[in-house]
Design a protein around this motif. Structure first.
Motif, PDB file in Angstrom:
ATOM      1  N   HIS A   1       0.794  -1.227   0.000  1.00 50.62           N
ATOM      2  CA  HIS A   1       0.000   0.000   0.000  1.00 50.62           C
ATOM      3  C   HIS A   1       0.827   1.278   0.000  1.00 50.62           C
ATOM      4  N   GLY A   2       2.106   1.210   0.309  1.00 46.85           N
ATOM      5  CA  GLY A   2       2.952   2.387   0.255  1.00 46.85           C
ATOM      6  C   GLY A   2       2.548   3.490   1.192  1.00 46.85           C
ATOM      7  N   ILE A   3       2.065   3.144   2.385  1.00 50.38           N
ATOM      8  CA  ILE A   3       1.619   4.141   3.358  1.00 50.38           C
ATOM      9  C   ILE A   3       2.527   4.067   4.578  1.00 50.38           C
ATOM     10  N   ILE A   4       3.139   5.187   4.906  1.00 46.02           N
ATOM     11  CA  ILE A   4       4.057   5.260   6.035  1.00 46.02           C
ATOM     12  C   ILE A   4       3.560   6.327   6.990  1.00 46.02           C
ATOM     13  N   ALA A   5       3.384   5.956   8.255  1.00 37.35           N
ATOM     14  CA  ALA A   5       3.031   6.928   9.290  1.00 37.35           C
ATOM     15  C   ALA A   5       4.302   7.506   9.874  1.00 37.35           C
ATOM     16  N   VAL A   6       4.370   8.812   9.962  1.00 35.83           N
ATOM     17  CA  VAL A   6       5.543   9.504  10.475  1.00 35.83           C
ATOM     18  C   VAL A   6       5.163  10.223  11.768  1.00 35.83           C
ATOM     19  N   ASP A   7       5.848   9.904  12.827  1.00 36.60           N
ATOM     20  CA  ASP A   7       5.632  10.594  14.101  1.00 36.60           C
ATOM     21  C   ASP A   7       6.205  12.004  13.976  1.00 36.60           C
ATOM     22  N   THR A   8       5.355  13.012  14.045  1.00 37.40           N
ATOM     23  CA  THR A   8       5.817  14.384  13.868  1.00 37.40           C
ATOM     24  C   THR A   8       6.548  14.919  15.083  1.00 37.40           C
ATOM     25  N   GLY A   9       6.450  14.220  16.216  1.00 37.74           N
ATOM     26  CA  GLY A   9       7.118  14.677  17.428  1.00 37.74           C
ATOM     27  C   GLY A   9       6.383  15.766  18.176  1.00 37.74           C
ATOM     28  N   PHE A  10       5.185  16.093  17.764  1.00 37.84           N
ATOM     29  CA  PHE A  10       4.427  17.170  18.408  1.00 37.84           C
ATOM     30  C   PHE A  10       4.007  16.732  19.815  1.00 37.84           C
ATOM     31  N   HIS A  11       4.384  17.483  20.810  1.00 36.13           N
ATOM     32  CA  HIS A  11       4.088  17.279  22.230  1.00 36.13           C
ATOM     33  C   HIS A  11       4.792  16.071  22.837  1.00 36.13           C
ATOM     34  N   ARG A  12       4.583  14.887  22.264  1.00 38.43           N
ATOM     35  CA  ARG A  12       5.179  13.682  22.835  1.00 38.43           C
ATOM     36  C   ARG A  12       5.218  12.607  21.762  1.00 38.43           C
ATOM     37  N   PRO A  13       5.986  11.537  21.963  1.00 38.34           N
ATOM     38  CA  PRO A  13       6.008  10.467  20.960  1.00 38.34           C
ATOM     39  C   PRO A  13       4.636   9.813  20.795  1.00 38.34           C
ATOM     40  N   VAL A  14       4.379   9.355  19.586  1.00 33.33           N
ATOM     41  CA  VAL A  14       3.175   8.590  19.234  1.00 33.33           C
ATOM     42  C   VAL A  14       1.910   9.358  19.639  1.00 33.33           C
ATOM     43  N   PHE A  15       1.904  10.630  19.266  1.00 35.41           N
ATOM     44  CA  PHE A  15       0.759  11.490  19.551  1.00 35.41           C
ATOM     45  C   PHE A  15       0.184  12.103  18.282  1.00 35.41           C
ATOM     46  N   ASP A  16       1.049  12.483  17.362  1.00 31.89           N
ATOM     47  CA  ASP A  16       0.629  13.262  16.192  1.00 31.89           C
ATOM     48  C   ASP A  16       1.323  12.694  14.952  1.00 31.89           C
ATOM     49  N   ALA A  17       0.537  12.147  14.034  1.00 32.05           N
ATOM     50  CA  ALA A  17       1.090  11.506  12.844  1.00 32.05           C
ATOM     51  C   ALA A  17       0.830  12.344  11.601  1.00 32.05           C
ATOM     52  N   ALA A  18       1.780  12.295  10.688  1.00 30.58           N
ATOM     53  CA  ALA A  18       1.549  12.656   9.291  1.00 30.58           C
ATOM     54  C   ALA A  18       1.752  11.386   8.489  1.00 30.58           C
ATOM     55  N   TYR A  19       1.267  11.373   7.269  1.00 27.85           N
ATOM     56  CA  TYR A  19       1.381  10.174   6.442  1.00 27.85           C
ATOM     57  C   TYR A  19       2.108  10.492   5.142  1.00 27.85           C
ATOM     58  N   LEU A  20       2.967   9.564   4.764  1.00 28.14           N
ATOM     59  CA  LEU A  20       3.640   9.600   3.475  1.00 28.14           C
ATOM     60  C   LEU A  20       3.070   8.467   2.637  1.00 28.14           C
ATOM     61  N   LEU A  21       2.537   8.798   1.486  1.00 31.99           N
ATOM     62  CA  LEU A  21       2.001   7.800   0.560  1.00 31.99           C
ATOM     63  C   LEU A  21       2.893   7.774  -0.676  1.00 31.99           C
ATOM     64  N   VAL A  22       3.401   6.585  -1.014  1.00 32.92           N
ATOM     65  CA  VAL A  22       4.344   6.417  -2.119  1.00 32.92           C
ATOM     66  C   VAL A  22       3.706   5.573  -3.208  1.00 32.92           C
TER      67      VAL A  22
END
Length: 315
Positions: A10-31
């Motif tokens: 599926h080419g979908i990668i969740a990226v932890d943006t680091g906002f506030h704390r780990p594993v709180f705020d994700a962005a996604y990269l779709l390839v």
């Protein structure tokens, strides 16, 4: 922290943006076929993690065609202008109500600064810069973003905010949900699966449109929901029904707090905290009552604010 979900398929990668704390705020990269899109981006401080995720896939910033925003709240879109400066060929797709704020973010900056102050704005969000108008694509309901032949359908999903859209990916049979499908922090996972709570926004929460938007997502019989807070979840029909039930309960608690004597906000925050903690316990969460309340404290406050604005607008 970068998490990949079936990347070969599926080419979908969740990226932890680091906002506030780990594993709180994700962005996604779709390839897809050597091209890429980001879906949400976090803040300016998130850009190194986003570019590192791109590099890990063997791609360069020039191979990113799109940044798609679910909505323009700063934990999702605060870094959009700065990220676009790093992506020379990308265009930005955003809800019609959100587009003006990306082209001229001065009202976003002023509103957030009034709440948080300049020092906290710099610490949490960094610089919020405009996106050139010619690089902004207005994604009306039904708009399709093409990523190397892979269609991503943008659907208007109000409720959390009137400038909210969700993105349907037929390949994965998944929705990128922003905040429409609630918050599901991984600390609450139990043998029963993920646990989620609805999330309002302080100024635009509308319970009936939010429930309708959740039903819109469920109607496609998705396999996955890709949440900003946090990550991919399955068991989506059960979770959707739970979210709708909780929204109705939140409305009841808001009306009861409004009718009660004393401090409405205090009544409401106490009721919400008790309710969410009890649901987490019933779900089998490994967290103690005190731990659950601590994780959800900020969200309880935001939900109370959103419900109170909604009450005042409705009465």
């Amino acid at each position: 922290m970068t998490l990949a979900y079936d990347p070969a398929e599926h080419g979908i990668i969740a990226v932890d943006t680091g906002f506030h704390r780990p594993v709180f705020d994700a962005a996604y990269l779709l390839v897809e076929n050597g091209r890429a899109a980001f879906i949400d981006c976090g803040t300016q401080h998130s850009i190194p993690a986003l570019l590192a995720a791109l590099d890990a896939q063997g791609l360069t910033p020039a191979e990113v065609d799109w940044l798609i925003l679910t909505h323009v709240h700063l934990d999702h879109a605060g870094g959009a202008g700065a990220l676009m400066r790093c992506l020379p060929n990308a265009r930005l797709a955003v809800h019609p109500r959100g587009a003006p704020h990306m082209i001229d973010p001065s009202r976003l900056v002023a509103g957030a600064t009034a709440v948080y102050g300049e020092e906290e704005m710099a610490r949490s969000y960094g610089e919020i810069v405009p996106v050139p108008a010619e690089r902004v694509v207005v994604a009306d309901d039904g708009h399709i973003v093409d990523v190397a032949g892979r269609p991503l359908l943008c659907v208007d999903t109000p409720g959390h905010a009137r400038h909210h859209l969700c993105v349907w990916d037929q390949r994965s049979r998944g929705w990128f949900t922003g905040d429409t499908f609630g918050l599901s922090y991984r600390e609450f996972d139990s043998p029963r699966g993920p646990f989620a709570v609805p999330t309002s926004s302080p100024v635009q929460f509308e319970p009936e449109p939010l429930k309708a938007s959740i039903r819109t997502l469920l109607a496609r019989d998705p396999v996955s929901m890709f949440l900003t807070h946090y990550g991919r979840v399955g068991d989506v029909q059960r979770m959707g029904a739970d979210l709708i039930e909780q929204i109705d309960a939140m409305v009841r608690m808001a009306r009861q707090a409004h009718a009660a004597d004393g401090d409405r906000h205090a009544h409401l925050t106490a009721a919400l905290a008790d309710y969410f903690a009890a649901r987490a316990h019933a779900h089998g969460s490994p967290l103690s009552d005190a731990q659950a309340r601590a994780v959800l404290a900020v969200d309880v406050e935001l939900n109370a604010q959103g419900l109170e604005v909604w009450l005042d607008r409705a009465t």
